[in-house]
Design a protein around this motif. Structure first.
Motif, PDB file in Angstrom:
ATOM      1  N   ILE A   7      34.068-108.159 -92.370  1.00  0.00           N
ATOM      2  CA  ILE A   7      35.336-108.883 -92.470  1.00  0.00           C
ATOM      3  C   ILE A   7      35.411-109.954 -91.377  1.00  0.00           C
ATOM      4  O   ILE A   7      35.818-111.088 -91.632  1.00  0.00           O
ATOM      5  N   LYS A   8      35.003-109.599 -90.162  1.00  0.00           N
ATOM      6  CA  LYS A   8      35.016-110.572 -89.056  1.00  0.00           C
ATOM      7  C   LYS A   8      34.124-111.775 -89.365  1.00  0.00           C
ATOM      8  O   LYS A   8      34.474-112.910 -89.041  1.00  0.00           O
ATOM      9  N   GLU A   9      32.995-111.510 -89.991  1.00  0.00           N
ATOM     10  CA  GLU A   9      32.083-112.601 -90.354  1.00  0.00           C
ATOM     11  C   GLU A   9      32.758-113.565 -91.336  1.00  0.00           C
ATOM     12  O   GLU A   9      32.661-114.784 -91.189  1.00  0.00           O
ATOM     13  N   SER A  10      33.460-113.024 -92.307  1.00  0.00           N
ATOM     14  CA  SER A  10      34.193-113.864 -93.267  1.00  0.00           C
ATOM     15  C   SER A  10      35.343-114.588 -92.584  1.00  0.00           C
ATOM     16  O   SER A  10      35.591-115.760 -92.828  1.00  0.00           O
ATOM     17  N   HIS A  11      36.046-113.876 -91.720  1.00  0.00           N
ATOM     18  CA  HIS A  11      37.214-114.442 -91.048  1.00  0.00           C
ATOM     19  C   HIS A  11      36.828-115.561 -90.089  1.00  0.00           C
ATOM     20  O   HIS A  11      37.614-116.485 -89.847  1.00  0.00           O
ATOM     21  N   ALA A  12      35.621-115.500 -89.560  1.00  0.00           N
ATOM     22  CA  ALA A  12      35.167-116.532 -88.617  1.00  0.00           C
ATOM     23  C   ALA A  12      35.135-117.921 -89.259  1.00  0.00           C
ATOM     24  O   ALA A  12      35.189-118.926 -88.561  1.00  0.00           O
ATOM     25  N   LYS A  13      35.086-117.981 -90.566  1.00  0.00           N
ATOM     26  CA  LYS A  13      35.070-119.257 -91.285  1.00  0.00           C
ATOM     27  C   LYS A  13      36.465-119.878 -91.388  1.00  0.00           C
ATOM     28  O   LYS A  13      36.604-121.039 -91.736  1.00  0.00           O
ATOM     29  N   VAL A  14      37.509-119.079 -91.099  1.00  0.00           N
ATOM     30  CA  VAL A  14      38.893-119.546 -91.236  1.00  0.00           C
ATOM     31  C   VAL A  14      39.314-120.249 -89.955  1.00  0.00           C
ATOM     32  O   VAL A  14      39.363-119.647 -88.890  1.00  0.00           O
ATOM     33  N   LYS A  15      39.604-121.525 -90.070  1.00  0.00           N
ATOM     34  CA  LYS A  15      40.059-122.305 -88.913  1.00  0.00           C
ATOM     35  C   LYS A  15      41.557-122.604 -89.002  1.00  0.00           C
ATOM     36  O   LYS A  15      42.235-122.697 -87.994  1.00  0.00           O
ATOM     37  N   THR A  16      42.071-122.784 -90.207  1.00  0.00           N
ATOM     38  CA  THR A  16      43.499-123.043 -90.424  1.00  0.00           C
ATOM     39  C   THR A  16      43.936-122.311 -91.695  1.00  0.00           C
ATOM     40  O   THR A  16      43.110-121.741 -92.413  1.00  0.00           O
ATOM     41  N   GLY A  17      45.230-122.373 -91.982  1.00  0.00           N
ATOM     42  CA  GLY A  17      45.761-121.763 -93.195  1.00  0.00           C
ATOM     43  C   GLY A  17      45.153-122.342 -94.463  1.00  0.00           C
ATOM     44  O   GLY A  17      45.101-121.681 -95.500  1.00  0.00           O
ATOM     45  N   ALA A  18      44.652-123.563 -94.370  1.00  0.00           N
ATOM     46  CA  ALA A  18      44.036-124.205 -95.533  1.00  0.00           C
ATOM     47  C   ALA A  18      42.747-123.501 -95.953  1.00  0.00           C
ATOM     48  O   ALA A  18      42.322-123.607 -97.107  1.00  0.00           O
ATOM     49  N   ASP A  19      42.120-122.751 -95.034  1.00  0.00           N
ATOM     50  CA  ASP A  19      40.878-122.034 -95.326  1.00  0.00           C
ATOM     51  C   ASP A  19      41.120-120.657 -95.953  1.00  0.00           C
ATOM     52  O   ASP A  19      40.173-119.977 -96.341  1.00  0.00           O
ATOM     53  N   PHE A  20      42.370-120.254 -96.038  1.00  0.00           N
ATOM     54  CA  PHE A  20      42.716-118.897 -96.451  1.00  0.00           C
ATOM     55  C   PHE A  20      42.225-118.523 -97.854  1.00  0.00           C
ATOM     56  O   PHE A  20      41.687-117.423 -98.033  1.00  0.00           O
ATOM     57  N   PRO A  21      42.377-119.360 -98.874  1.00  0.00           N
ATOM     58  CA  PRO A  21      41.912-118.956-100.216  1.00  0.00           C
ATOM     59  C   PRO A  21      40.428-118.576-100.266  1.00  0.00           C
ATOM     60  O   PRO A  21      40.060-117.610-100.942  1.00  0.00           O
ATOM     61  N   ASN A  22      39.578-119.286 -99.547  1.00  0.00           N
ATOM     62  CA  ASN A  22      38.152-118.939 -99.520  1.00  0.00           C
ATOM     63  C   ASN A  22      37.926-117.592 -98.833  1.00  0.00           C
ATOM     64  O   ASN A  22      37.046-116.820 -99.235  1.00  0.00           O
ATOM     65  N   TYR A  23      38.707-117.310 -97.811  1.00  0.00           N
ATOM     66  CA  TYR A  23      38.626-116.019 -97.115  1.00  0.00           C
ATOM     67  C   TYR A  23      38.955-114.879 -98.078  1.00  0.00           C
ATOM     68  O   TYR A  23      38.251-113.861 -98.109  1.00  0.00           O
ATOM     69  N   ILE A  24      39.991-115.049 -98.872  1.00  0.00           N
ATOM     70  CA  ILE A  24      40.372-114.021 -99.849  1.00  0.00           C
ATOM     71  C   ILE A  24      39.229-113.778-100.840  1.00  0.00           C
ATOM     72  O   ILE A  24      38.928-112.632-101.172  1.00  0.00           O
ATOM     73  N   GLN A  25      38.595-114.828-101.275  1.00  0.00           N
ATOM     74  CA  GLN A  25      37.466-114.671-102.198  1.00  0.00           C
ATOM     75  C   GLN A  25      36.333-113.869-101.537  1.00  0.00           C
ATOM     76  O   GLN A  25      35.713-113.022-102.196  1.00  0.00           O
ATOM     77  N   ASP A  26      36.073-114.107-100.278  1.00  0.00           N
ATOM     78  CA  ASP A  26      35.062-113.329 -99.550  1.00  0.00           C
ATOM     79  C   ASP A  26      35.459-111.849 -99.493  1.00  0.00           C
ATOM     80  O   ASP A  26      34.607-110.963 -99.665  1.00  0.00           O
ATOM     81  N   LEU A  27      36.735-111.568 -99.249  1.00  0.00           N
ATOM     82  CA  LEU A  27      37.187-110.178 -99.175  1.00  0.00           C
ATOM     83  C   LEU A  27      37.040-109.462-100.517  1.00  0.00           C
ATOM     84  O   LEU A  27      36.667-108.283-100.566  1.00  0.00           O
ATOM     85  N   ILE A  28      37.321-110.168-101.596  1.00  0.00           N
ATOM     86  CA  ILE A  28      37.161-109.585-102.927  1.00  0.00           C
ATOM     87  C   ILE A  28      35.709-109.149-103.120  1.00  0.00           C
ATOM     88  O   ILE A  28      35.441-108.033-103.600  1.00  0.00           O
ATOM     89  N   ILE A  29      34.785-109.995-102.734  1.00  0.00           N
ATOM     90  CA  ILE A  29      33.356-109.673-102.857  1.00  0.00           C
ATOM     91  C   ILE A  29      33.000-108.431-102.041  1.00  0.00           C
ATOM     92  O   ILE A  29      32.213-107.586-102.479  1.00  0.00           O
ATOM     93  N   LEU A  30      33.629-108.273-100.874  1.00  0.00           N
ATOM     94  CA  LEU A  30      33.366-107.102-100.022  1.00  0.00           C
ATOM     95  C   LEU A  30      33.992-105.817-100.563  1.00  0.00           C
ATOM     96  O   LEU A  30      33.607-104.726-100.138  1.00  0.00           O
ATOM     97  N   GLY A  31      34.969-105.926-101.465  1.00  0.00           N
ATOM     98  CA  GLY A  31      35.628-104.740-102.003  1.00  0.00           C
ATOM     99  C   GLY A  31      36.957-104.405-101.347  1.00  0.00           C
ATOM    100  O   GLY A  31      37.500-103.326-101.542  1.00  0.00           O
ATOM    101  N   VAL A  32      37.500-105.344-100.582  1.00  0.00           N
ATOM    102  CA  VAL A  32      38.807-105.136 -99.952  1.00  0.00           C
ATOM    103  C   VAL A  32      39.889-105.319-101.019  1.00  0.00           C
ATOM    104  O   VAL A  32      39.876-106.292-101.765  1.00  0.00           O
ATOM    105  N   LYS A  33      40.825-104.376-101.098  1.00  0.00           N
ATOM    106  CA  LYS A  33      41.923-104.443-102.059  1.00  0.00           C
ATOM    107  C   LYS A  33      43.194-105.037-101.447  1.00  0.00           C
ATOM    108  O   LYS A  33      44.070-105.515-102.151  1.00  0.00           O
ATOM    109  N   GLY A  34      43.272-104.999-100.118  1.00  0.00           N
ATOM    110  CA  GLY A  34      44.432-105.558 -99.439  1.00  0.00           C
ATOM    111  C   GLY A  34      44.408-105.222 -97.965  1.00  0.00           C
ATOM    112  O   GLY A  34      43.517-104.509 -97.492  1.00  0.00           O
ATOM    113  N   TYR A  35      45.392-105.759 -97.256  1.00  0.00           N
ATOM    114  CA  TYR A  35      45.494-105.446 -95.835  1.00  0.00           C
ATOM    115  C   TYR A  35      46.876-105.797 -95.301  1.00  0.00           C
ATOM    116  O   TYR A  35      47.590-106.607 -95.863  1.00  0.00           O
ATOM    117  N   ASP A  36      47.222-105.128 -94.200  1.00  0.00           N
ATOM    118  CA  ASP A  36      48.455-105.384 -93.463  1.00  0.00           C
ATOM    119  C   ASP A  36      48.074-105.943 -92.095  1.00  0.00           C
ATOM    120  O   ASP A  36      47.220-105.368 -91.413  1.00  0.00           O
TER     121      ASP A  36
END
Length: 129
Positions: A7-36
């Motif tokens: 998750i940290k590896e995927s999150h490292a690509k996020v620099k601003t809120g504009a990068d968020f949709p790509n981060y979500i796509q990475d999480l889907i690939i990892l099998g994450v269903k959600g987070y708080d």
């Protein structure tokens, strides 16, 4: 199952809120269903199938959360952040000022819900694909 390191590896690509949709796509690939994510210290709890969870430690010094919600101002800060105008810590401080305690990303429903200290939903938004 996913790991916090993945998750940290995927999150490292996020620099601003504009990068968020790509981060979500990475999480889907990892099998994450959600987070708080908790605004007070940046701690995040991720969850997947079969009640699997993984949590991060605090990311920054504790921020006091206002007990008074200012939904309109929060929406202004949110739009600024999503437009790439603020960094993560600035956004967390702004959210705290507006009474936001945490946000929940539901990857199955593709929503992000922001909650106050009493766990009331303040803002619910669809996550762009």
């Amino acid at each position: 199952m996913f790991t916090i390191d993945q998750i940290k590896e995927s999150h490292a690509k996020v620099k601003t809120g504009a990068d968020f949709p790509n981060y979500i796509q990475d999480l889907i690939i990892l099998g994450v269903k959600g987070y708080d994510t908790f605004v007070k210290d940046g701690c995040t709890e991720y969850y997947g199938v079969n009640n699997f969870t993984a949590s991060t430690e605090e990311k920054y010094n504790e921020i006091a959360i206002s007990s008074t919600v200012n939904k309109e101002r929060f929406i202004q800060f949110l739009v600024m952040h999503q437009d790439g105008e603020t960094d993560y810590l600035s956004f967390c401080n702004q959210a705290a000022q507006c009474g936001i305690n945490k946000w929940r990303i539901d990857i199955v429903e593709m929503t992000c819900t922001y909650f106050d200290l009493e766990d009331n939903a303040v803002v619910i938004e669809k996550i762009p694909n």
